[in-house]
Design a protein around this motif. Structure first.
Motif, PDB file in Angstrom:
ATOM      1  N   HIS A 124      -1.586   7.765   6.940  1.00 27.14           N
ATOM      2  CA  HIS A 124      -1.074   6.785   5.986  1.00 27.14           C
ATOM      3  C   HIS A 124      -0.551   7.487   4.737  1.00 27.14           C
ATOM      4  O   HIS A 124       0.558   7.207   4.269  1.00 27.14           O
ATOM      5  N   TRP A 127       3.058   2.083   2.504  1.00 27.51           N
ATOM      6  CA  TRP A 127       3.585   2.322   3.850  1.00 27.51           C
ATOM      7  C   TRP A 127       4.995   1.746   3.914  1.00 27.51           C
ATOM      8  O   TRP A 127       5.289   0.756   3.240  1.00 27.51           O
ATOM      9  N   CYS A 163       0.826  -1.219   0.000  1.00 29.94           N
ATOM     10  CA  CYS A 163       0.000   0.000   0.000  1.00 29.94           C
ATOM     11  C   CYS A 163       0.855   1.262   0.000  1.00 29.94           C
ATOM     12  O   CYS A 163       0.338   2.365  -0.062  1.00 29.94           O
ATOM     13  N   CYS A 165      -3.547  -0.170   7.475  1.00 29.38           N
ATOM     14  CA  CYS A 165      -4.568  -0.625   6.529  1.00 29.38           C
ATOM     15  C   CYS A 165      -5.458  -1.678   7.175  1.00 29.38           C
ATOM     16  O   CYS A 165      -6.667  -1.681   6.982  1.00 29.38           O
ATOM     17  N   CYS A 207      -0.248  -3.151   5.501  1.00 26.65           N
ATOM     18  CA  CYS A 207       0.362  -2.665   6.739  1.00 26.65           C
ATOM     19  C   CYS A 207      -0.673  -2.631   7.862  1.00 26.65           C
ATOM     20  O   CYS A 207      -1.872  -2.769   7.629  1.00 26.65           O
TER      21      CYS A 207
HETATM   22 ZN   LIG Z   1      -1.105   0.533   4.458  1.00 25.88          ZN
END
Ligand SMILES: [Zn+2]
Length: 111
Positions: A102, A13, A11, A51, A48
């Motif tokens: 994020h 991160w 994602c 998320c 992560c």
């Molecule tokens: Zn994430």
């Protein structure tokens, strides 16, 4: 410039991992000069933790929305419906906050 491992999630991160190698500007043992460079990037297979937390909250919202629909159909649950709607609004705020953090992390290069 000292070298560190780097973990990257699908994602976007990321975080610094363990210290790998000192640069030639730093002579103190075990110290780092403060400027981090990537030694190796490790791709994480899972989303992560932020998320995952957002996902959990979203699932709770979905479940509460189902409950509200059912209660509306059954009738006589106005107080409960209002309470649940407030909880949903709170969860939405939390998700928005998490999402902002994020996205900020994704854009940043120096955490
Ligand atoms: Zn994430």
């Amino acid at each position: 410039m000292c070298y560190f491992d780097h973990q990257l999630w699908p994602c976007g991160w990321w975080r610094w991992g363990s210290f790998r190698e000192q640069c030639n500007k730093e002579y103190r043992t075990g110290e780092t000069c403060g400027l981090k460079l990537i030694y190796n990037t490790y791709l994480e297979p899972h989303p992560c933790s932020k998320c995952e937390t957002m996902d959990k909250k979203a699932r709770r919202i979905a479940k509460m929305s189902d409950d509200i629909a059912r209660w509306r159909y059954e009738g006589n649950r106005i107080a409960t419906i209002e309470k649940t709607q407030r909880e949903i609004a709170e969860l939405n705020d939390q998700i928005e906050q998490l999402w902002r953090e994020h996205e900020k992390r994704k854009m940043s290069i120096s955490y």
